[in-house]
Motif scaffolding. Structure first.
Motif, short mmCIF file in Angstrom:
data_model
loop_
_atom_site.label_atom_id
_atom_site.label_comp_id
_atom_site.label_asym_id
_atom_site.label_seq_id
_atom_site.Cartn_x
_atom_site.Cartn_y
_atom_site.Cartn_z
N ASN A 455 0.82 -1.22 0.00
CA ASN A 455 0.00 0.00 0.00
C ASN A 455 0.85 1.27 0.00
OD1 ASN A 455 -2.91 -1.17 0.60
ND2 ASN A 455 -1.49 -2.20 2.04
N PRO A 456 1.62 1.48 -1.10
CA PRO A 456 2.52 2.66 -1.15
C PRO A 456 1.75 3.99 -1.11
CG PRO A 456 2.36 1.59 -3.29
CD PRO A 456 1.73 0.67 -2.33
N ASP A 457 0.55 4.01 -1.67
CA ASP A 457 -0.22 5.27 -1.67
C ASP A 457 -0.56 5.71 -0.25
OD1 ASP A 457 -0.10 5.25 -4.39
OD2 ASP A 457 -2.14 4.48 -4.69
N GLN A 458 -0.98 4.74 0.58
CA GLN A 458 -1.31 5.07 1.96
C GLN A 458 -0.07 5.52 2.74
OE1 GLN A 458 -2.73 2.71 0.29
NE2 GLN A 458 -4.89 2.49 0.86
N VAL A 459 1.09 4.92 2.39
CA VAL A 459 2.34 5.33 3.04
C VAL A 459 2.60 6.80 2.77
CG1 VAL A 459 4.85 5.03 3.06
CG2 VAL A 459 3.35 3.03 3.01
N GLU A 460 2.47 7.20 1.52
CA GLU A 460 2.72 8.60 1.15
C GLU A 460 1.68 9.52 1.81
OE1 GLU A 460 5.38 9.68 -0.35
OE2 GLU A 460 6.01 7.58 -0.36
N GLN A 461 0.46 9.04 1.94
CA GLN A 461 -0.59 9.85 2.56
C GLN A 461 -0.28 10.14 4.02
OE1 GLN A 461 -4.47 8.06 2.27
NE2 GLN A 461 -5.53 9.80 3.16
N GLY A 488 -4.88 -11.46 13.25
CA GLY A 488 -6.02 -12.08 13.92
C GLY A 488 -6.35 -11.40 15.24
N GLY A 489 -5.98 -10.12 15.34
CA GLY A 489 -6.26 -9.37 16.57
C GLY A 489 -5.28 -9.66 17.67
N LYS A 490 -4.25 -10.44 17.39
CA LYS A 490 -3.32 -10.87 18.45
C LYS A 490 -2.12 -9.93 18.61
CE LYS A 490 -4.45 -15.76 17.74
NZ LYS A 490 -3.90 -17.08 17.37
N ALA A 491 -1.86 -9.09 17.64
CA ALA A 491 -0.71 -8.20 17.75
C ALA A 491 -0.94 -7.16 18.83
CB ALA A 491 -0.46 -7.51 16.40
N ASN A 492 0.10 -6.85 19.56
CA ASN A 492 0.01 -5.81 20.59
C ASN A 492 -0.19 -4.45 19.90
OD1 ASN A 492 0.99 -3.63 22.33
ND2 ASN A 492 1.45 -5.26 23.77
N PRO A 493 -1.36 -3.81 20.10
CA PRO A 493 -1.64 -2.55 19.39
C PRO A 493 -0.60 -1.47 19.64
CG PRO A 493 -3.61 -3.39 20.48
CD PRO A 493 -2.46 -4.20 20.98
N GLN A 494 -0.08 -1.42 20.86
CA GLN A 494 0.92 -0.40 21.18
C GLN A 494 2.20 -0.65 20.40
OE1 GLN A 494 1.67 -0.15 25.38
NE2 GLN A 494 2.46 1.92 25.26
N ALA A 495 2.61 -1.93 20.32
CA ALA A 495 3.82 -2.28 19.57
C ALA A 495 3.63 -1.98 18.08
CB ALA A 495 4.16 -3.75 19.78
N VAL A 496 2.45 -2.29 17.56
CA VAL A 496 2.15 -1.99 16.15
C VAL A 496 2.29 -0.50 15.89
CG1 VAL A 496 0.33 -1.95 14.40
CG2 VAL A 496 0.61 -3.97 15.84
N ASN A 497 1.76 0.30 16.76
CA ASN A 497 1.80 1.76 16.62
C ASN A 497 3.24 2.27 16.59
OD1 ASN A 497 -0.07 3.74 16.17
ND2 ASN A 497 -0.40 4.22 18.32
N GLU A 498 4.04 1.79 17.54
CA GLU A 498 5.42 2.27 17.64
C GLU A 498 6.23 1.86 16.42
OE1 GLU A 498 6.59 4.35 19.91
OE2 GLU A 498 4.54 4.41 20.71
N ILE A 499 6.06 0.62 15.98
CA ILE A 499 6.82 0.14 14.81
C ILE A 499 6.42 0.90 13.55
CG2 ILE A 499 7.12 -1.85 13.28
CD1 ILE A 499 6.99 -3.61 15.84
N LEU A 500 5.11 1.14 13.39
CA LEU A 500 4.65 1.92 12.23
C LEU A 500 5.25 3.32 12.22
CD1 LEU A 500 0.86 0.95 12.00
CD2 LEU A 500 2.50 0.88 10.10
N LYS A 501 5.23 3.97 13.36
CA LYS A 501 5.78 5.33 13.44
C LYS A 501 7.27 5.35 13.08
CE LYS A 501 2.57 7.23 16.90
NZ LYS A 501 2.46 7.76 18.27
N SER A 502 7.97 4.33 13.58
CA SER A 502 9.41 4.25 13.32
C SER A 502 9.69 4.08 11.83
CB SER A 502 10.00 3.09 14.11
OG SER A 502 11.36 2.91 13.78
N LYS A 503 8.95 3.16 11.19
CA LYS A 503 9.19 2.87 9.78
C LYS A 503 8.70 3.97 8.85
CE LYS A 503 9.44 -2.16 10.06
NZ LYS A 503 10.79 -2.24 9.43
N LEU A 504 7.72 4.74 9.32
CA LEU A 504 7.17 5.83 8.51
C LEU A 504 7.89 7.16 8.79
CD1 LEU A 504 3.38 4.96 8.83
CD2 LEU A 504 4.74 4.84 6.73
N GLY A 505 8.84 7.12 9.73
CA GLY A 505 9.60 8.33 10.03
C GLY A 505 8.80 9.37 10.79
N ILE A 506 7.81 8.93 11.58
CA ILE A 506 6.98 9.87 12.34
C ILE A 506 7.53 10.00 13.76
CG2 ILE A 506 4.67 10.28 13.26
CD1 ILE A 506 3.56 8.78 10.91
#
Length: 506
Positions: A455-461, A488-506
């Motif tokens: 989903n490169p478009d969403q990344v740019e957004q 399947g709902g099993k991922a730690n939401p907080q960890a998902v958030n932090e990893i996304l921010k790191s990879k997106l440069g936020i």
């Protein structure tokens, strides 16, 4: 206290407001009756719990039950009311087949409890103050049974002589919802005090609802002058025994009265009955005034004289009342006033919450008890005693959230399984069904990388929104949702958030 919302009924000639006062009859919790040693046990065969004095046999004299007096005083103190050190029993004379004596022993001119007031919380979070006019003791009548034989009436005297407290409010109630909220608060107080068990289905708590209507502004004039004529003619709806019926009866009766007046008629002062099947009130008899009952002091009973020391001793041993418990929940657990009010309203609910909250995050415990558990019970019209989930089970579920074994979303699935499975252990369910939360950052990173690559478009957004100054880009929520979905709902939401921010440069 916020602005009140009285029931206003619009008519052709203008707007009408409703004014109500309630007479609540609460059966005193006592093993024996007010003036005899007969049992008060509910459910006995007809005419088995009857002493000679209950049947009014000649020469049988009443003897006051001291414990009932103590219970009445305890209730008066719980209502913040004046305890009268001098009170007297009177005879209220009227004829009915289930009243063997031809009179009811009650208190008229000198009740045991005088004026008081209680704070009543409403559904919208606001509160009102309802004044208490008096509380007096009296004996109950028997029961007439009409449906066993169309040609006969049967009389059961098991209730004859049972001790009642009649709690009379001032005309401070302005809507059907306020009326039911008032009775709920009253019930919570007497149950907490242990002076009445509050089981309405058994007739242990029932209300006579007095309803009148007047043009808007009439109530204010009454408040200024004390002249009851400003409130209109009242009708009394007898023996309403559920909160829902109190609301329905009051609503119907108020609209009935407005319709009659608007059509040019007048309201007759009368006693009415509420038909739960049709939702309407119907006339029972003309409303009697005090002089119709020919009250006079009961010659068989001496006046009741208490000492202040006796009252103070009872006061010193009062249990924690709902308002005190509510404040403690706010101070001790940091709960919001609304949640504290819901949890402290009934002693069994308060005890359940405190067991769940013991050693845990109290706010999380309050949310699970009030929203998930009470929500389920309300949906299926169940009492707390019928709950399929115990305090121990719910506490165990909260522990699994707190130690990050499962997420809040998975916890709701586990909660449903606790409902469906008898005596299930939440930790065992998580282990059995493989519901443990994924906290391995490596596994979560892999999921995030897959989503970003697809989903490169969403990344740019997301990056564009962040560049524009958005600290919490909306598009970021989409990525979190996708990651939770893929895991399947099993991922730690907080960890998902932090990893996304790191990879997106936020």
């Amino acid at each position: 206290m916020s602005d009140r919302k009285p029931l206003i009924i619009s008519g052709i000639t203008g707007d009408w407001e409703v004014v109500m006062g309630l007479e609540v009859h609460a059966q005193i919790t006592s093993k024996s009756k007010l003036f005899s040693g007969a049992s008060t046990h509910f459910g006995a065969d007809p005419n088995c719990n009857v002493a000679l004095v209950d049947t009014a046999l000649p020469g049988m004299l009443p003897v006051i039950n001291e414990f009932c007096v103590e219970q009445a005083v305890r209730t008066g103190l719980g209502l913040n009311a004046q305890i009268n050190l001098f009170s007297r029993f009177d005879r209220k004379n009227y004829f009915y087949p289930d009243l063997p004596q031809g009179y009811q022993i009650s208190q008229f001119q000198y009740p045991i409890v005088g004026e008081g007031e209680i704070e009543v919380e409403l559904e919208d979070g606001s509160s009102i103050t309802v004044g208490i006019e008096r509380l007096h003791m009296e004996q109950d009548a028997g029961k007439s049974i009409h449906d066993l034989d169309p040609n006969a009436t049967y009389v059961d005297l098991n209730r004859s002589g049972v001790a009642l407290m009649e709690i009379v409010s001032k005309p401070d109630i302005r809507s059907p919802k306020e009326a039911s909220a008032y009775v709920k608060k009253l019930r919570s107080i007497v149950v907490a005090l242990g002076t009445c068990n509050g089981v309405m289905a058994e007739g242990n708590l029932r209300a006579d609802v007095n309803v009148s209507v007047c043009k808007v502004g009439g109530y204010d004039k009454f408040q200024e002058t004390g002249d009851f004529s400003h409130l209109g003619t009242r009708c009394e709806i007898k023996n309403v025994n559920s909160f829902r019926f109190i609301e329905q009866a009051a609503e119907y009766e108020a609209r009935r009265q407005v319709e009659i007046i608007e059509d040019g008629g007048v309201i007759d002062q009368e006693t009415r009955l509420f038909d739960a099947e049709t939702g309407v009130t119907r006339s029972m008899r003309s409303k009697e005034d005090a002089h119709d009952y020919r009250y006079f002091p009961d010659p068989d009973l001496l006046p009741l004289v208490l000492t202040q020391e006796y009252v103070d001793k009872i006061k010193a041993n009062l249990p924690e009342l709902p308002d005190q418990k509510k404040q403690r929940f706010i101070d001790e657990y940091g709960l919001k006033a609304y949640d504290a009010g819901v949890l402290s309203a009934e002693s069994d609910k308060a005890a359940f919450f405190e067991e769940v909250a013991k050693g845990r995050d109290a706010k999380m415990a309050a949310n699970w008890v009030t929203q998930e558990l009470f929500g389920y019970l309300n949906k299926f019209d169940l009492e707390l005693e019928d709950s399929p989930v115990s305090a121990k089970q719910l506490g165990g579920l909260i522990d699994l959230i707190a130690n990050k074994t499962i997420s809040g979303k998975i916890a709701k699935d586990v909660f449903q399984k606790l409902i469906e499975e008898d005596d299930a252990n939440p930790a065992a369910i998580v282990e059995r069904d493989g519901l443990k939360q994924v906290t391995d950052t490596g596994a979560i990173e892999k999921v995030v990388d897959e989503i970003m690559a697809a989903n490169p478009d969403q990344v740019e957004q997301v990056k564009a929104q962040f560049a524009e100054g958005h600290k919490k880009p909306k598009a970021l929520g989409w990525f979190v949702g996708q990651a939770m979905k893929l895991s399947g709902g099993k991922a730690n939401p907080q960890a998902v958030n932090e990893i996304l921010k790191s990879k997106l440069g936020i």
